[in-house]
Design an enzyme around this catalytic site. Structure first.
Site, mmCIF file in Angstrom:
data_model
loop_
_atom_site.group_PDB
_atom_site.id
_atom_site.type_symbol
_atom_site.label_atom_id
_atom_site.label_comp_id
_atom_site.label_asym_id
_atom_site.label_seq_id
_atom_site.Cartn_x
_atom_site.Cartn_y
_atom_site.Cartn_z
ATOM 1 N N ASN A 192 -8.666 3.577 8.188
ATOM 2 C CA ASN A 192 -8.070 2.477 8.939
ATOM 3 C C ASN A 192 -8.222 2.597 10.452
ATOM 4 O OD1 ASN A 192 -6.283 4.627 7.919
ATOM 5 N ND2 ASN A 192 -4.789 3.784 9.339
ATOM 6 N N GLY A 250 0.815 -1.212 0.000
ATOM 7 C CA GLY A 250 0.000 0.000 0.000
ATOM 8 C C GLY A 250 0.850 1.266 0.000
ATOM 9 N N CYS A 253 0.542 1.817 11.568
ATOM 10 C CA CYS A 253 1.964 2.091 11.423
ATOM 11 C C CYS A 253 2.512 2.960 12.535
ATOM 12 C CB CYS A 253 2.230 2.703 10.055
ATOM 13 S SG CYS A 253 1.568 1.640 8.772
HETATM 14 C C1 PLP Z 1 -5.277 2.969 4.684
HETATM 15 C C2 PLP Z 1 -3.890 2.422 4.555
HETATM 16 N N1 PLP Z 1 -3.120 2.836 3.545
HETATM 17 C C3 PLP Z 1 -1.869 2.366 3.374
HETATM 18 C C4 PLP Z 1 -1.331 1.456 4.243
HETATM 19 C C5 PLP Z 1 0.058 0.957 4.006
HETATM 20 O O1 PLP Z 1 0.029 -0.328 3.427
HETATM 21 P P1 PLP Z 1 1.294 -1.290 3.486
HETATM 22 O O2 PLP Z 1 1.427 -1.743 4.900
HETATM 23 O O3 PLP Z 1 0.961 -2.411 2.550
HETATM 24 O O4 PLP Z 1 2.475 -0.521 3.009
HETATM 25 C C6 PLP Z 1 -2.092 1.003 5.329
HETATM 26 C C7 PLP Z 1 -1.517 0.068 6.323
HETATM 27 O O5 PLP Z 1 -1.772 0.144 7.497
HETATM 28 C C8 PLP Z 1 -3.413 1.484 5.480
HETATM 29 O O6 PLP Z 1 -4.194 1.098 6.489
#
Ligand code: PLP
Length: 386
Positions: A151, A71, A327
């Site tokens: 999220n 992502g 994150c």
């Molecule tokens: C809404 C959203 N976008 C992007 C990401 C990032 O994705 P990735 O962990 O695959 O880099 C996340 C991960 O928590 C997310 O929840």
């Protein structure tokens, strides 16, 4: 002690069927899909078939999908490369205050390079208003990036309305569908989406893999430069076993299965909230309970107890949940999403937890969680004489 995982918005365990496919591929299909010999062709076949499965899942053509490392890379590519490609058409970009850092950080960087970014505010449901969006849209807007589902609180943005409006505008429409993809029906044509980000590990697939959908006709240079893989759109040798596993995870998430997951998680929410109420816990839901939301995320304010204390005690009791977003969860940064919804001085910012359900969770997990959280809240309040 048993350990119960209630942090599925952060990541999900791989489905055994995904592991089986990946294991088989690792054992039998190690070739490089760029080679024309037998081993390369074997890898290419799996790559092409997987891409087709994934493209169909969002009503796209397989040429429109580029594999990425997840992502974050999909989001960064959509933002940075659109700005690079379209700077002659304008320097204005619209997003929301509650996007993931994978959107916000590249945008903050672009602001240092002369781009202007409008961060749309959200209400206490975690939603933008279409009136604000229309007011923000300008002739020189080159990109609109608005997430499908949030999220941290699960709010579901008016993607169809935004896409329909932008169909008549020069701005490209990007949506981060990382959280929504495993639960909602995504259709890039119906919703007039130009760019869309997905990540495999949020729906029981492997980590460090995702894709970026780029509508036919959108051509920008690869963010990652090197070899000619992915039709020169993303350099680096494709991870065939992981890609095959991703396709398997998506095959398992049929429309009926996604609807069933939404229903099951909505039931968990009700069960959890009813349990806390029955036990006399003083709490409030952050955001709204809405059938349209992402049902796997439940964010609650436990009045008077800090996120850190809740998270640590729940961990000691065997329950994995989150504070802020996936994150930043480890860093104990206050949630920018809750601040945008309730103001930076709201106690909700410091006293909330995110519980997120996955397909392996059971009603017994929820009952046990309610009992553990109740015991923690009572103990902490008694010790602190709150
Ligand atoms: C809404 C959203 N976008 C992007 C990401 C990032 O994705 P990735 O962990 O695959 O880099 C996340 C991960 O928590 C997310 O929840």
């Amino acid at each position: 002690m048993t350990h119960t995982y209630l942090d599925n918005a952060a990541t999900t365990p791989m489905d055994p069927a995904v592991i089986a496919v990946m294991t088989e591929q690792m054992q039998q299909n190690f070739g490089n899909a760029s080679n024309i010999h037998y081993f390369g062709r074997q890898a290419r076949q799996v790559l092409d078939a997987s891409r087709k499965t994934l493209a169909e899942s969002i009503n796209a053509h397989e040429d429109e999908l580029v594999f990425t490392s997840g992502g974050t890379e999909s989001d960064n590519t959509a933002i940075m490369q659109t700005a690079l490609q379209r700077q002659n058409l304008g320097h204005h970009i619209i997003t929301t205050a509650i996007e993931h850092e994978a959107i916000l950080k590249p945008l903050q960087f672009l602001e240092t390079q002369g781009f202007e970014v409008t961060y749309l505010p959200v209400d206490q449901r975690g939603l933008i208003s279409m009136a604000d969006f229309k007011a923000a849209l300008r002739e020189d807007t080159i990109l609109v990036s608005i997430m499908t589902g949030n999220n941290e609180v699960g709010s579901h943005m008016p993607i169809h309305e935004i896409g329909t409006l932008l169909a008549q505008h020069q701005a490209w429409f990007h949506t981060d569908a990382v959280q929504a993809y495993g639960l909602l029906d995504i259709d890039v044509q119906r919703d007039h989406i130009d760019l869309l980000s997905v990540s495999a590990h949020k729906l029981n697939g492997p980590k460090f893999l995702g894709f970026l959908y780029r509508r036919q006709g959108i051509n920008f240079p690869s963010l990652i430069k090197g070899g000619d893989q992915e039709d020169k759109r993303r350099a680096g040798t494709e991870n065939i076993p992981a890609i095959a596993g991703f396709a398997k995870a998506v095959e398992l998430a049929t429309p009926a299965e996604k609807a069933a997951r939404q229903k099951k998680y909505a039931g968990f929410k009700q069960q959890l909230l009813a349990g806390l109420t029955a036990n006399g816990i003083d709490f409030a839901v952050n955001g709204q309970l809405d059938a349209n939301n992402l049902q796997h995320v439940l964010n609650i304010w436990i009045k008077g107890i800090s996120t850190y204390v809740l998270q640590m005690n729940l961990d000691l009791a065997g329950f994995a949940i989150s504070g802020g977003s996936a994150c930043t969860a480890g860093s104990l940064e206050p949630s920018h999403v809750l601040m945008a919804m309730y103001g930076k001085d709201s106690p909700r910012v410091e006293e909330s937890i995110r519980i997120s359900f996955g397909k392996d969770n059971t009603a017994a997990d929820i009952d046990n969680f309610v009992a553990a959280l109740t015991a923690i809240v009572k103990r902490v309040k008694q010790t602190a004489k709150i």
